[in-house]
Every structure is written in structure tokens, then in C-alpha cells.
Design a protein around this motif. Structure first.
Motif, PDB file in Angstrom:
ATOM      1  N   GLN A 223     115.755 -22.079  35.691  1.00  0.00           N
ATOM      2  CA  GLN A 223     117.099 -22.675  35.663  1.00  0.00           C
ATOM      3  C   GLN A 223     118.092 -21.954  36.561  1.00  0.00           C
ATOM      4  OE1 GLN A 223     117.848 -22.396  31.471  1.00  0.00           O
ATOM      5  NE2 GLN A 223     116.224 -23.873  30.959  1.00  0.00           N
ATOM      6  N   ASN A 224     117.807 -20.679  36.876  1.00  0.00           N
ATOM      7  CA  ASN A 224     118.774 -19.874  37.631  1.00  0.00           C
ATOM      8  C   ASN A 224     118.220 -19.395  38.977  1.00  0.00           C
ATOM      9  OD1 ASN A 224     121.233 -19.217  35.659  1.00  0.00           O
ATOM     10  ND2 ASN A 224     119.351 -19.248  34.442  1.00  0.00           N
ATOM     11  N   ASP A 225     117.126 -20.023  39.443  1.00  0.00           N
ATOM     12  CA  ASP A 225     116.507 -19.654  40.720  1.00  0.00           C
ATOM     13  C   ASP A 225     116.227 -18.161  40.803  1.00  0.00           C
ATOM     14  OD1 ASP A 225     116.524 -22.292  41.754  1.00  0.00           O
ATOM     15  OD2 ASP A 225     118.642 -22.083  42.279  1.00  0.00           O
ATOM     16  N   ILE A 226     115.667 -17.622  39.733  1.00  0.00           N
ATOM     17  CA  ILE A 226     115.325 -16.198  39.642  1.00  0.00           C
ATOM     18  C   ILE A 226     113.820 -16.038  39.835  1.00  0.00           C
ATOM     19  CG2 ILE A 226     115.189 -14.242  38.045  1.00  0.00           C
ATOM     20  CD1 ILE A 226     117.773 -15.287  36.765  1.00  0.00           C
ATOM     21  N   VAL A 227     113.422 -15.024  40.591  1.00  0.00           N
ATOM     22  CA  VAL A 227     112.007 -14.704  40.757  1.00  0.00           C
ATOM     23  C   VAL A 227     111.537 -13.934  39.525  1.00  0.00           C
ATOM     24  CG1 VAL A 227     110.319 -13.382  42.086  1.00  0.00           C
ATOM     25  CG2 VAL A 227     112.121 -14.659  43.265  1.00  0.00           C
ATOM     26  N   LEU A 228     110.485 -14.435  38.875  1.00  0.00           N
ATOM     27  CA  LEU A 228     109.923 -13.788  37.686  1.00  0.00           C
ATOM     28  C   LEU A 228     108.680 -13.000  38.081  1.00  0.00           C
ATOM     29  CD1 LEU A 228     109.757 -13.272  34.639  1.00  0.00           C
ATOM     30  CD2 LEU A 228     108.525 -15.450  34.419  1.00  0.00           C
ATOM     31  N   ILE A 229     108.714 -11.696  37.832  1.00  0.00           N
ATOM     32  CA  ILE A 229     107.603 -10.809  38.181  1.00  0.00           C
ATOM     33  C   ILE A 229     106.993 -10.241  36.903  1.00  0.00           C
ATOM     34  CG2 ILE A 229     106.897  -8.762  39.460  1.00  0.00           C
ATOM     35  CD1 ILE A 229     109.397  -9.045  41.171  1.00  0.00           C
ATOM     36  N   PHE A 230     105.681 -10.339  36.776  1.00  0.00           N
ATOM     37  CA  PHE A 230     104.957  -9.696  35.685  1.00  0.00           C
ATOM     38  C   PHE A 230     104.285  -8.434  36.215  1.00  0.00           C
ATOM     39  CE2 PHE A 230     104.094 -13.812  33.044  1.00  0.00           C
ATOM     40  CZ  PHE A 230     105.405 -13.769  32.576  1.00  0.00           C
ATOM     41  N   ASP A 231     104.594  -7.312  35.605  1.00  0.00           N
ATOM     42  CA  ASP A 231     103.949  -6.046  35.950  1.00  0.00           C
ATOM     43  C   ASP A 231     102.740  -5.873  35.049  1.00  0.00           C
ATOM     44  OD1 ASP A 231     103.135  -3.472  36.383  1.00  0.00           O
ATOM     45  OD2 ASP A 231     105.099  -2.554  36.111  1.00  0.00           O
ATOM     46  N   GLU A 232     101.556  -6.093  35.625  1.00  0.00           N
ATOM     47  CA  GLU A 232     100.320  -5.971  34.852  1.00  0.00           C
ATOM     48  C   GLU A 232      99.477  -4.795  35.351  1.00  0.00           C
ATOM     49  OE1 GLU A 232      98.605  -8.414  32.520  1.00  0.00           O
ATOM     50  OE2 GLU A 232      99.664 -10.298  32.912  1.00  0.00           O
ATOM     51  N   CYS A 233     100.145  -3.776  35.888  1.00  0.00           N
ATOM     52  CA  CYS A 233      99.421  -2.570  36.294  1.00  0.00           C
ATOM     53  C   CYS A 233      98.704  -1.937  35.105  1.00  0.00           C
ATOM     54  CB  CYS A 233     100.374  -1.563  36.938  1.00  0.00           C
ATOM     55  SG  CYS A 233     100.910  -2.016  38.605  1.00  0.00           S
ATOM     56  N   THR A 234      99.289  -2.035  33.926  1.00  0.00           N
ATOM     57  CA  THR A 234      98.666  -1.486  32.720  1.00  0.00           C
ATOM     58  C   THR A 234      97.817  -2.517  31.994  1.00  0.00           C
ATOM     59  OG1 THR A 234     100.406   0.157  32.396  1.00  0.00           O
ATOM     60  CG2 THR A 234      99.128  -0.461  30.461  1.00  0.00           C
ATOM     61  N   SER A 235      98.303  -3.732  31.826  1.00  0.00           N
ATOM     62  CA  SER A 235      97.657  -4.701  30.937  1.00  0.00           C
ATOM     63  C   SER A 235      96.588  -5.554  31.610  1.00  0.00           C
ATOM     64  CB  SER A 235      98.712  -5.627  30.319  1.00  0.00           C
ATOM     65  OG  SER A 235      99.472  -6.268  31.329  1.00  0.00           O
ATOM     66  N   GLY A 236      96.564  -5.612  32.921  1.00  0.00           N
ATOM     67  CA  GLY A 236      95.631  -6.494  33.615  1.00  0.00           C
ATOM     68  C   GLY A 236      94.168  -6.134  33.402  1.00  0.00           C
ATOM     69  N   PHE A 237      93.322  -7.132  33.258  1.00  0.00           N
ATOM     70  CA  PHE A 237      91.867  -7.005  33.167  1.00  0.00           C
ATOM     71  C   PHE A 237      91.397  -6.254  31.915  1.00  0.00           C
ATOM     72  CE2 PHE A 237      92.772  -7.731  37.616  1.00  0.00           C
ATOM     73  CZ  PHE A 237      91.853  -8.712  37.956  1.00  0.00           C
ATOM     74  N   ARG A 238      92.231  -6.195  30.885  1.00  0.00           N
ATOM     75  CA  ARG A 238      91.810  -5.533  29.650  1.00  0.00           C
ATOM     76  C   ARG A 238      91.464  -6.532  28.537  1.00  0.00           C
ATOM     77  NH1 ARG A 238      92.722  -0.145  30.512  1.00  0.00           N
ATOM     78  NH2 ARG A 238      94.398   0.354  31.972  1.00  0.00           N
ATOM     79  N   GLU A 239      92.213  -7.608  28.457  1.00  0.00           N
ATOM     80  CA  GLU A 239      91.917  -8.625  27.444  1.00  0.00           C
ATOM     81  C   GLU A 239      91.550  -9.965  28.066  1.00  0.00           C
ATOM     82  OE1 GLU A 239      94.062  -8.889  23.740  1.00  0.00           O
ATOM     83  OE2 GLU A 239      95.281  -7.151  24.322  1.00  0.00           O
ATOM     84  N   ILE A 255     102.940 -11.049  40.586  1.00  0.00           N
ATOM     85  CA  ILE A 255     102.290 -10.192  39.601  1.00  0.00           C
ATOM     86  C   ILE A 255     101.744  -8.969  40.325  1.00  0.00           C
ATOM     87  CG2 ILE A 255      99.987 -11.260  39.773  1.00  0.00           C
ATOM     88  CD1 ILE A 255      99.849 -11.036  36.679  1.00  0.00           C
ATOM     89  N   MET A 256     101.740  -7.819  39.633  1.00  0.00           N
ATOM     90  CA  MET A 256     101.128  -6.614  40.172  1.00  0.00           C
ATOM     91  C   MET A 256      99.938  -6.203  39.327  1.00  0.00           C
ATOM     92  SD  MET A 256     104.580  -6.420  40.619  1.00  0.00           S
ATOM     93  CE  MET A 256     105.119  -5.283  39.383  1.00  0.00           C
ATOM     94  N   TYR A 257      98.869  -5.791  39.997  1.00  0.00           N
ATOM     95  CA  TYR A 257      97.701  -5.226  39.325  1.00  0.00           C
ATOM     96  C   TYR A 257      97.472  -3.803  39.822  1.00  0.00           C
ATOM     97  CZ  TYR A 257      96.469 -10.003  37.900  1.00  0.00           C
ATOM     98  OH  TYR A 257      96.475 -11.260  37.353  1.00  0.00           O
ATOM     99  N   GLY A 258      97.018  -2.949  38.928  1.00  0.00           N
ATOM    100  CA  GLY A 258      96.682  -1.582  39.301  1.00  0.00           C
ATOM    101  C   GLY A 258      95.721  -1.008  38.276  1.00  0.00           C
ATOM    102  N   LYS A 259      95.621   0.292  38.208  1.00  0.00           N
ATOM    103  CA  LYS A 259      94.779   0.999  37.252  1.00  0.00           C
ATOM    104  C   LYS A 259      93.343   0.468  37.228  1.00  0.00           C
ATOM    105  CE  LYS A 259      98.547   2.611  34.294  1.00  0.00           C
ATOM    106  NZ  LYS A 259      98.513   4.031  34.648  1.00  0.00           N
ATOM    107  N   THR A 260      93.044  -0.550  36.424  1.00  0.00           N
ATOM    108  CA  THR A 260      91.655  -0.968  36.204  1.00  0.00           C
ATOM    109  C   THR A 260      91.025  -1.668  37.396  1.00  0.00           C
ATOM    110  OG1 THR A 260      92.322  -3.124  35.329  1.00  0.00           O
ATOM    111  CG2 THR A 260      92.120  -1.320  33.765  1.00  0.00           C
ATOM    112  N   ILE A 261      91.799  -2.118  38.359  1.00  0.00           N
ATOM    113  CA  ILE A 261      91.292  -3.052  39.362  1.00  0.00           C
ATOM    114  C   ILE A 261      90.215  -2.447  40.261  1.00  0.00           C
ATOM    115  CG2 ILE A 261      93.032  -2.580  41.133  1.00  0.00           C
ATOM    116  CD1 ILE A 261      93.170  -5.589  41.642  1.00  0.00           C
ATOM    117  N   ALA A 262      90.184  -1.100  40.396  1.00  0.00           N
ATOM    118  CA  ALA A 262      89.175  -0.472  41.248  1.00  0.00           C
ATOM    119  C   ALA A 262      88.460   0.666  40.538  1.00  0.00           C
ATOM    120  CB  ALA A 262      89.810   0.030  42.542  1.00  0.00           C
ATOM    121  N   ASN A 263      88.520   0.698  39.216  1.00  0.00           N
ATOM    122  CA  ASN A 263      87.799   1.647  38.368  1.00  0.00           C
ATOM    123  C   ASN A 263      87.958   3.106  38.819  1.00  0.00           C
ATOM    124  OD1 ASN A 263      86.175   1.616  35.905  1.00  0.00           O
ATOM    125  ND2 ASN A 263      84.631   2.645  37.141  1.00  0.00           N
ATOM    126  N   GLY A 264      89.198   3.508  39.037  1.00  0.00           N
ATOM    127  CA  GLY A 264      89.471   4.895  39.353  1.00  0.00           C
ATOM    128  C   GLY A 264      89.733   5.173  40.815  1.00  0.00           C
TER     129      GLY A 264
END
Length: 348
Positions: A223-239, A255-264
Motif C-alpha cells: 500500500q505504501n510502495d515499500i520494499v519488504l526484505i526478509f533476512d533469512e541468514c539465520t532461519s533459511g534452510f532449517r525448516e 531475501i538474504m541467505y547465509g550461514k547454512t547455505i554453504a555448510n561452513g
């Protein structure tokens, strides 16, 4: 060795979350000699079962996964850096867009803080607006810590209480405004009064959305022409295979992915819609080591192994078992135990 480190390295460690004092002062092992599976060996040869935070949440496939490590070894043999670009970054971008079909384009970095800073820069360039509403932890950069230049301790419920924004330029005051998770009215007031161009938030951390919270945020952004960003550096690929947003059927713009995406191995990704991501061409976002080959190679193999194992189901199942076990112990001994609302984040 840690006592020596504190005379050579400010704070003693590169990551606040790995300081031994945060766990068991004078007794927590500071350094490891090797790690494999879910076991870690210290410098004295003592072996531990890692029931803590598993590399700060990076190694959901376990330390030293053979398939991922073998893929990395092949890159080392062929060459990690070159004047030319590695093709793996294109293949990885294709895979991430396949996992997130609402998205069109991808930029890569090597740390979560970098990915968050990249996403904010792109979103601000796309909207032409400076002000950001945030909910959650999004790294250490100036843009984020500037929230504590405002009145009060804005990040106390998102990062750490009493965090001084020392070194953050004072002219960033009142550019970032924290809101509390599940408090839609608070976010709505910020949007109505602050000319917000970007909303950045963690989809979940300690508990999930209530009363359609995520959908309300999505609608408010539309409704307000706002960019919505989900930070999934922690939550991504866990559930889920990808972002945990899939559980709630609410899609972001980035969306951002980190941590789990390359297994260390060091790899983070910023994934988004074309009309927003192309704003990266209006500004300068570039770094030499974002072009190294190990990160995307490790990520490609990690995603392949995850998909074959359905690792997110295993993690969630184990997390639920641990939560139920802790609840049972708490009941038997009349203890009060706080347990994360994300099963995967209890599974280390």
C-alpha cells in the motif's frame, strides 16, 4: 592462548558470539584443533559433542561433510581465484531463483553483515528513500547500529541491550526505526510518520507470527510502495528448502541467505525481484573476494546434499524431540526453561 589473544585482538575473538565468557568463563574451550560431524576437539586433544551452536548455525550437514569438502578440494586443485569470473556463481544464481520462483536476480557476498548492507543499499536506491523500519538482528554495519542514535535503546530487543553506537556517524540519526515482532500497530505508526522506504525483518526468531502479522506487513508494504526484505541468514534452510517464509505463504521483495547455505564456507546471497535488484546498477557495490570460487562451489554442493537428504525435515524432527525432552525435564524438576519457537534453532 586466549589470554594472549586478548592482548593482540580487541575483544579476543573476531565474533562476539564465540567469546568463551559468554558461555562458561575460565572453563569453556577457546580453540579447536579439528571438527567432524558434530564433534569438536580442543588444543589439548579433548573431544566434545557440540550441543551448542554448531559453528554459529553454519553447519547443518555437520562439520567436514565429505561431499561438500570434496567439491571444494576440486576447486583448490583447479584454482580458486582468477582474473576471469567463476561460472559457479551463475549456476548458483539459477538454483536460488528456482528455489525462490518469485525472484529474478541474485547478488553474492561472503558474510551476513555484507548481505544485509547490500540489500539495504539496493532497496534505498530502488525507492529513493533513506528511512528503514527493522525487526530483528541484521549485522554490525553503520546503517543498522544507527538505530541506537535515536532516543532510547532501540536495539535492546533485537541485538544486545546497552549497545553504544560509537563510531557511527551522528547524521544517520533517525534513519532506522526498530519495531517489535507481532506488533503491527507499532510498525504502522512508524510507516505513517517516517516516510519509510524499506521494511527489513526476520521472518521468525523466538516465536512465530500471530494474527496474520506477516501478511499485514506485506499488505502495508504494498500500500505504501515499500520494499519488504526478509533476512533469512539465520532461519533459511532449517525448516524448509529455502526460506522459512514458505511456511507462512508470504513472499518478500528481497531475501538474504547465509550461514547454512554453504555448510561452513563463506557465502551469502541477496535474492530479489528484477525491478528492485537492477537498482544495484545505480550505485557502487563491488568487492574482490566476492568473486572467489570456493563459496559458490560449496553452496551448490550443499544445496544438492540438502535436497537429497531433506535435511530440513531431519533438523525439525530432532529439534522437536529436544524441545519435548526439555519440557519434560522442566516439568519433573519444576524448572522454567525458555525454548526457541523455531525447532531448527534448538537442534545443535
Amino acid at each position: 592462548l586466549y589470554e594472549k589473544a586478548k592482548t593482540l585482538i580487541p575483544g579476543g575473538t573476531m565474533l562476539l558470539s564465540k567469546r568463551p565468557e559468554m558461555f562458561l568463563p575460565h572453563h569453556w574451550p577457546s580453540y579447536f584443533s579439528k571438527a567432524k560431524g558434530c564433534e569438536v576437539w580442543d588444543l589439548d586433544g579433548n573431544k566434545y559433542l557440540d550441543m551448542s551452536i554448531m559453528g554459529i548455525g553454519t553447519n547443518t550437514l555437520g562439520y567436514g561433510n565429505e561431499e561438500v569438502d570434496n567439491a571444494v578440494r576440486s576447486v583448490i586443485d583447479k584454482g580458486n581465484m582468477s582474473t576471469l569470473n567463476c561460472p559457479e556463481e551463475v549456476w548458483l544464481a539459477e538454483k536460488l531463483i528456482e528455489i525462490n520462483p518469485w525472484a529474478d536476480m541474485v547478488r553474492f557476498a561472503r558474510t551476513g553483515g555484507e548481505a544485509n548492507a547490500i540489500a539495504i543499499r539496493i532497496a534505498r536506491a530502488a525507492t529513493g528513500k533513506d528511512k528503514v523500519a527493522i525487526c530483528g538482528y541484521h549485522g554490525w554495519h553503520d546503517w543498522y547500529l544507527s538505530a541506537n542514535l535515536n532516543k532510547g535503546d532501540g536495539l535492546s530487543n533485537h541485538l544486545l541491550p546497552g549497545l553504544e553506537p560509537a563510531g557511527v556517524p551522528s547524521n544517520l540519526k533517525e534513519t532506522v526505526f526498530p519495531f517489535r515482532y507481532n506488533n503491527f500497530e507499532e510498525l504502522k505508526r512508524i510507516v505513517e510518520n517516517r516516510d519509510i522506504g524499506v521494511i527489513k525483518m526476520e521472518v521468525v526468531r523466538n516465536f512465530g507470527p500471530e494474527d496474520g502479522f506477516l501478511q499485514k506487513v506485506r499488505d502495508l508494504a504494498n500500500q505504501n510502495d515499500i520494499v519488504l526484505i526478509f533476512d533469512e541468514c539465520t532461519s533459511g534452510f532449517r525448516e524448509t528448502f529455502g526460506g522459512i517464509y514458505k511456511k507462512y505463504d508470504v513472499e518478500p521483495d528481497m531475501i538474504m541467505y547465509g550461514k547454512t547455505i554453504a555448510n561452513g564456507y563463506a557465502l551469502t546471497a541477496v535474492v530479489g525481484r528484477r525491478e528492485i535488484m537492477e537498482a544495484a546498477q545505480k550505485t557502487f557495490i563491488s568487492s574482490t573476494f566476492w568473486t572467489e570460487r570456493i563459496g559458490p562451489t560449496a553452496a551448490l554442493k550443499t544445496l544438492e546434499v540438502m535436497e537429497g537428504l531433506k535435511s530440513w525435515d531431519v533438523i525439525t524432527e530432532n529439534g522437536e524431540k529436544m524441545r519435548e525432552g526439555l519440557k519434560k525435564i522442566a516439568g519433573e524438576y519444576n524448572l522454567r526453561i525458555t525454548i526457541s519457537g523455531i525447532p531448527a534453532l534448538t537442534t545443535y
